[in-house]
Design an enzyme around this catalytic site. Structure first.
Site, PDB file in Angstrom:
ATOM      1  CG  ASN A  21      30.869  10.249  -6.169  1.00 15.26           C
ATOM      2  OD1 ASN A  21      31.960  10.622  -6.589  1.00 15.26           O
ATOM      3  ND2 ASN A  21      30.197  10.923  -5.258  1.00 15.26           N
TER       4      ASN A  21
ATOM      5  CD  GLN B  29      28.638   5.200  -6.881  1.00 14.51           C
ATOM      6  OE1 GLN B  29      27.777   4.531  -7.443  1.00 14.51           O
ATOM      7  NE2 GLN B  29      28.405   5.817  -5.724  1.00 14.51           N
TER       8      GLN B  29
ATOM      9  CB  SER C  85      30.794   0.522  -0.435  1.00  6.97           C
ATOM     10  OG  SER C  85      29.824   0.752   0.556  1.00  6.97           O
TER      11      SER C  85
ATOM     12  CG  HIS D  85      25.734   1.445   1.302  1.00  6.52           C
ATOM     13  ND1 HIS D  85      25.075   2.577   0.899  1.00  6.52           N
ATOM     14  CD2 HIS D  85      27.000   1.830   1.565  1.00  6.52           C
ATOM     15  CE1 HIS D  85      25.905   3.604   0.906  1.00  6.52           C
ATOM     16  NE2 HIS D  85      27.085   3.175   1.305  1.00  6.52           N
TER      17      HIS D  85
ATOM     18  CB  THR E 273      34.673  -7.701  17.326  1.00  2.00           C
ATOM     19  OG1 THR E 273      35.343  -7.869  18.574  1.00  2.00           O
ATOM     20  CG2 THR E 273      33.753  -8.883  17.077  1.00  2.00           C
TER      21      THR E 273
ATOM     22  CB  CYS F 226      29.427  11.751   1.271  1.00  2.00           C
ATOM     23  SG  CYS F 226      29.344   9.957   1.463  1.00  2.00           S
TER      24      CYS F 226
END
Length: 375
Positions: free
Chosen positions: A151, A181, A201, A203, A239, A322
């Site tokens: 990344n 990535q 992922s 986003h 949920t 991160c």
């Protein structure tokens, strides 16, 4: 002032169709997918559609896709789930020293639990050598976790060598690949690569934050991290975030993989322009994933350059988002000296970037180099 966003490895702008899908599901198809009435079944139909879209993108089966809250949860589920499921068959885990923190720190926790973790070191280009992978895997190995693309650097790892090494060792190891990535940006067919577990992922591909997925090969057994419901076949109960799941599916369906060729040309354009900067050192090799360029300007702290650019509407990164500014364990593993590591910047592309952005960032970096004090 034109905004130039070059931090797409941290997150991408949500595409319009994905945003519209999330709004539609939040306001019109708002039932709980687990409810048995028509409103719930309508929501379930939408989440099933998203699951199939993502499965098809990996040439996988819908029942092999499990939704999570993002790449970090997908990685944690894979790493802890596999280690705990197979701990009676061995104790060795093989990973790398340049994994994303959601894998790297999970491995450190497993060491505290008594597992033996082997951290493979990268070469000077940020890659793990196939022979090192083969040498590290023995008959007691229960898990191999190696990212598809780093990344911070964009270095493409030899994940095609892992399955062969596991087979040759005779071990029961599961193979996990963090593909956050890499997903949609390079060919990824888990079945062909011998991948048992694969994390993605939303986003990073113009979907919303807060949603990701874990591919689990049919027949591969891992244990859940959470308990309390039948959702996702009890592997990830709770949920389902239907608006986010459906928006991720929409982002995948709209993703133009033909853009990957244009990004290669854009990468070459940026490299040529960046080469005009005195003292620049490229940390990403030319054969890295073209969506990422990591470089250093020794003598100038990355944080100083980052803020200088941000004041001018240019957004880049000093490493993994991160890490929140902490020293890069990736560059440390590559044994870069402090001046080079402390001045590293990462630019990362999406289909919204153009060659004009290269001129803008280079011109502003030239101003920075001529006006800022050296550290």
């Amino acid at each position: 002032m034109k905004e130039v966003y070059l931090d797409n490895s941290a997150t991408t702008r949500v595409c319009e169709s994905a945003a519209k899908k999330a709004y539609e599901v939040m306001t019109s198809i708002y039932g709980n997918p687990s409810s048995l009435h028509s409103k719930g079944l309508e929501a379930q139909h939408e989440t099933d559609r998203a699951r199939k879209i993502i499965a098809d993108s990996l040439c996988a089966k819908p029942e092999e896709i499990y939704f999570t809250s993002g790449g970090t949860e997908a990685n944690n589920t894979a790493v802890f789930g596999a280690a705990h499921a197979l701990k009676r068959r061995g104790s060795r885990i093989v990973t790398t020293a340049i994994e994303h923190s959601s894998v790297f720190e999970a491995m450190q926790q497993l060491e505290k639990e008594g597992f033996e973790v082997i951290y493979l070191q990268p070469d000077s280009s940020g890659k793990i050598r196939p022979e090192e992978i083969k040498k590290a895997i023995n008959k007691d190995t229960i898990l191999v976790s190696i990212m598809a693309v780093n990344n911070e650097l964009g270095s493409i790892q030899p994940i095609n060598a892992v399955y062969r090494a596991i087979a040759a060792s005779g071990s029961p190891a599961l193979f996990h690949a963090d593909a956050v990535q890499a997903y949609m940006k390079m060919p990824l067919i888990p079945k062909k690569l011998g991948i048992d577990l694969l994390s993605i992922s939303g986003h990073k591909i113009h979907g919303p934050k807060g949603v990701g997925a874990l591919y689990v090969r049919k027949g591969a057994r891992i244990l859940p991290l959470h308990f309390g419901g039948m959702q996702e076949k009890k592997l990830r109960p709770g949920t389902e975030a239907a608006p986010l799941i459906c928006a991720m599916g929409e982002a995948v369906s709209c993703y133009d993989r033909d853009e990957n060729n244009r990004i290669k040309q854009l990468n070459a354009c940026f490299r040529k322009k960046l080469s005009e900067l005195d003292g620049i050192v490229f940390n990403s090799d030319a054969d890295c994933l073209p969506y990422i360029i990591n470089f250093s300007l020794p003598g100038f702290r990355s944080e100083t350059l980052l803020h200088f650019l941000a004041e001018r509407g240019i957004f880049v990164s000093s490493g993994s988002a991160c890490a929140k500014g902490h020293k890069s364990h990736v560059l440390e593993a590559m044994k870069y000296d402090d001046k080079r590591a402390d001045s590293a910047l990462r630019i990362s592309f999406s289909d919204e970037n153009t060659a004009e952005d290269a001129d803008i960032i280079v011109n502003n970096l030239k101003i920075a180099v001529s006006t800022l004090a050296r550290s």
